[in-house]
Design an enzyme around this catalytic site. Structure first.
Site, mmCIF file in Angstrom:
data_model
loop_
_atom_site.group_PDB
_atom_site.id
_atom_site.type_symbol
_atom_site.label_atom_id
_atom_site.label_comp_id
_atom_site.label_asym_id
_atom_site.label_seq_id
_atom_site.Cartn_x
_atom_site.Cartn_y
_atom_site.Cartn_z
ATOM 1 N N ARG A 1 -50.496 24.140 -32.006
ATOM 2 C CA ARG A 1 -51.214 23.101 -31.320
ATOM 3 C C ARG A 1 -52.387 22.669 -31.786
ATOM 4 O O ARG A 1 -52.858 21.428 -31.793
ATOM 5 C CB ARG A 1 -51.403 23.637 -29.714
ATOM 6 C CG ARG A 1 -50.062 23.812 -28.858
ATOM 7 C CD ARG A 1 -50.586 24.523 -27.561
ATOM 8 N NE ARG A 1 -50.702 26.105 -28.018
ATOM 9 C CZ ARG A 1 -51.074 26.969 -27.413
ATOM 10 N NH1 ARG A 1 -51.673 26.651 -26.081
ATOM 11 N NH2 ARG A 1 -51.191 28.172 -27.633
ATOM 12 N N LEU B 1 -62.649 49.443 -43.050
ATOM 13 C CA LEU B 1 -61.889 48.945 -41.917
ATOM 14 C C LEU B 1 -60.332 49.087 -42.151
ATOM 15 O O LEU B 1 -59.694 48.959 -43.082
ATOM 16 C CB LEU B 1 -62.091 47.448 -41.887
ATOM 17 C CG LEU B 1 -61.155 46.604 -40.788
ATOM 18 C CD1 LEU B 1 -61.948 46.668 -39.431
ATOM 19 C CD2 LEU B 1 -61.124 45.194 -41.101
ATOM 20 N N SER C 1 -44.047 38.371 -33.933
ATOM 21 C CA SER C 1 -43.449 38.951 -32.598
ATOM 22 C C SER C 1 -41.993 39.250 -33.000
ATOM 23 O O SER C 1 -41.240 38.605 -33.827
ATOM 24 C CB SER C 1 -43.642 38.511 -31.695
ATOM 25 O OG SER C 1 -42.770 37.399 -31.243
ATOM 26 N N HIS D 1 -50.533 27.072 -39.396
ATOM 27 C CA HIS D 1 -50.489 28.366 -39.840
ATOM 28 C C HIS D 1 -51.142 28.843 -41.155
ATOM 29 O O HIS D 1 -51.917 29.947 -41.167
ATOM 30 C CB HIS D 1 -48.994 29.043 -40.185
ATOM 31 C CG HIS D 1 -48.118 29.057 -38.880
ATOM 32 N ND1 HIS D 1 -48.441 29.440 -37.570
ATOM 33 C CD2 HIS D 1 -46.979 28.231 -38.558
ATOM 34 C CE1 HIS D 1 -47.735 29.038 -36.609
ATOM 35 N NE2 HIS D 1 -46.731 28.386 -37.195
ATOM 36 N N ASP E 1 -53.149 33.046 -31.494
ATOM 37 C CA ASP E 1 -52.593 32.064 -31.015
ATOM 38 C C ASP E 1 -53.175 30.714 -31.045
ATOM 39 O O ASP E 1 -54.138 30.676 -30.924
ATOM 40 C CB ASP E 1 -51.874 32.435 -29.708
ATOM 41 C CG ASP E 1 -50.815 31.680 -29.077
ATOM 42 O OD1 ASP E 1 -49.983 31.215 -30.084
ATOM 43 O OD2 ASP E 1 -50.477 31.409 -27.798
ATOM 44 N N SER F 1 -47.218 38.904 -24.287
ATOM 45 C CA SER F 1 -46.145 38.285 -25.167
ATOM 46 C C SER F 1 -45.751 39.512 -26.068
ATOM 47 O O SER F 1 -45.800 39.550 -27.327
ATOM 48 C CB SER F 1 -46.735 37.302 -26.201
ATOM 49 O OG SER F 1 -46.973 36.130 -25.312
ATOM 50 N N GLU G 1 -39.947 38.193 -31.038
ATOM 51 C CA GLU G 1 -39.521 37.068 -30.378
ATOM 52 C C GLU G 1 -39.594 35.843 -31.474
ATOM 53 O O GLU G 1 -39.060 34.740 -31.011
ATOM 54 C CB GLU G 1 -39.879 36.940 -29.244
ATOM 55 C CG GLU G 1 -39.534 37.698 -28.029
ATOM 56 C CD GLU G 1 -39.954 39.089 -27.991
ATOM 57 O OE1 GLU G 1 -39.406 40.231 -27.913
ATOM 58 O OE2 GLU G 1 -41.331 39.133 -28.323
HETATM 59 C C1 IPE Z 1 -47.459 35.419 -29.804
HETATM 60 O O1 IPE Z 1 -47.364 34.363 -29.571
HETATM 61 C C2 IPE Z 1 -47.104 36.197 -30.864
HETATM 62 C C3 IPE Z 1 -48.288 35.834 -31.998
HETATM 63 C C4 IPE Z 1 -49.449 35.541 -32.119
HETATM 64 C C5 IPE Z 1 -47.722 36.348 -33.257
HETATM 65 P P1 IPE Z 1 -46.434 33.375 -29.251
HETATM 66 O O2 IPE Z 1 -46.862 31.826 -29.268
HETATM 67 O O3 IPE Z 1 -45.228 33.692 -29.852
HETATM 68 O O4 IPE Z 1 -46.386 33.843 -27.716
HETATM 69 P P2 IPE Z 1 -45.545 32.813 -26.452
HETATM 70 O O5 IPE Z 1 -44.321 32.630 -26.879
HETATM 71 O O6 IPE Z 1 -46.507 31.582 -26.309
HETATM 72 O O7 IPE Z 1 -45.635 33.925 -25.430
HETATM 73 C C1 IPE Z 2 -49.538 31.777 -33.192
HETATM 74 O O1 IPE Z 2 -49.675 30.454 -33.293
HETATM 75 C C2 IPE Z 2 -48.922 32.256 -34.622
HETATM 76 C C3 IPE Z 2 -47.494 32.919 -34.519
HETATM 77 C C4 IPE Z 2 -47.237 32.887 -33.545
HETATM 78 C C5 IPE Z 2 -46.977 33.362 -35.761
HETATM 79 P P1 IPE Z 2 -48.470 29.517 -32.669
HETATM 80 O O2 IPE Z 2 -47.385 29.215 -33.665
HETATM 81 O O3 IPE Z 2 -47.894 30.364 -31.399
HETATM 82 O O4 IPE Z 2 -49.154 28.270 -32.167
HETATM 83 P P2 IPE Z 2 -48.851 27.670 -30.747
HETATM 84 O O5 IPE Z 2 -48.857 28.706 -29.541
HETATM 85 O O6 IPE Z 2 -47.665 26.979 -30.684
HETATM 86 O O7 IPE Z 2 -50.090 26.574 -30.799
HETATM 87 MG MG MG Z 3 -48.124 30.290 -29.477
#
Ligand code: IPE
Ligand code: IPE
Ligand code: MG
Length: 238
Positions: free
Chosen positions: A26, A133, A67, A39, A22, A194, A69
């Site tokens: 940001r 792995l 996810s 990404h 995650d 999450s 979501e």
């Molecule tokens: C969790 O991160 C999913 C992945 C890293 C793929 P999110 O950024 O989607 O989670 P929330 O929304 O902050 O809980």
């Molecule tokens: C995690 O990074 C990757 C996915 C959820 C696909 P985010 O895209 O959630 O990055 P933040 O949390 O917005 O910084």
């Molecule tokens: Mg995130």
């Protein structure tokens, strides 16, 4: 710094590490770049982490890539993430295969775009006999969804309610033949699951790190292993 700068013992190495990758968005925002730039950088961090885990003899790495979501994000971001997934499977697969990595997808594949399904299927079938792995890529993965799937299968098999066991549920999850994670690390500063590996994380050691996923490097990994080896796992015993 290198591994020799850390207090890591060959014994007591984690077998299975799960990562919530995650903080990509940001990380990009901080650089005034679009989320997809983050990404892409995240994909590079994954490349490095897979190498490192494999070199250190870690047996299983499970990474949360998308996810159930995450479909709620903008179409542009979802499309971009799907494109990155295809790119990962196409570009990295030869090298993964050379390094004896076995790729598996965990999650509900059928909702993924056809090209993602195809490149994922390819990666899985090419590497299925590899003994290095095991890399589980969680795509359209949800812990609750996984448990619902398991329950449905168990019912379809005609199991009587009184015969349902914990082992039976474990054996119907995407991770069916694998031990539960020893480590669950979430980068990006949030302290929540999450919907990741809800069943499997029952006795996992949790680590929440403020580092953005694209910045996750060798030192962050060594620091994690070192901290894990200092934990006292009791599994309910006194
Ligand atoms: C969790 O991160 C999913 C992945 C890293 C793929 P999110 O950024 O989607 O989670 P929330 O929304 O902050 O809980
Ligand atoms: C995690 O990074 C990757 C996915 C959820 C696909 P985010 O895209 O959630 O990055 P933040 O949390 O917005 O910084
Ligand atoms: Mg995130």
């Amino acid at each position: 710094m290198g591994i020799e700068d850390y207090n890591i013992s060959e014994e007591n190495m984690p077998v299975h590490i799960a990562i919530i990758m995650d903080g990509n968005g940001r990380w990009a925002k901080q650089r005034r770049k679009p989320r997809l730039f983050g990404h892409n950088a995240g994909m590079k961090a994954l490349h490095n982490t897979v190498h490192l885990a494999s070199d250190m003899g870690i047996k299983i790495l499970t990474v949360y890539a998308f996810s159930t979501e995450n479909w709620k994000r903008s179409q542009e971001e979802v499309d971009g993430l799907m494109r990155i997934a295809v790119e990962y499977f196409m570009k990295e697969i030869a090298e993964l295969h050379r390094n004896h990595v076995q790729v598996r997808i965990i999650g509900e594949k059928s909702r993924l775009p056809k090209d993602v399904q195809k490149s994922a299927d390819n990666a899985e079938s090419l590497t299925k006999d590899n003994d290095g792995l095991i890399l589980n890529v969680a795509l359209n993965y949800g812990g609750r969804d996984e448990i619902v799937h398991a329950v449905r299968e168990i019912m379809e098999e005609g199991t009587a309610p009184g015969d349902v066991t914990e082992e039976m549920i474990s054996a119907h999850l995407y991770t069916r033949d694998l031990p539960d994670p020893d480590i669950m690390i979430r980068t990006g500063g949030e302290s929540r699951l999450s919907n990741f590996l809800l069943w499997q994380n029952a006795y996992t050691e949790f680590f929440f790190d403020d580092i953005w996923w694209p910045d996750f490097d060798d030192d962050a990994f060594y620091k994690l292993i070192e901290a894990y080896q200092q934990r006292n796992r009791r599994f309910g015993t006194a």
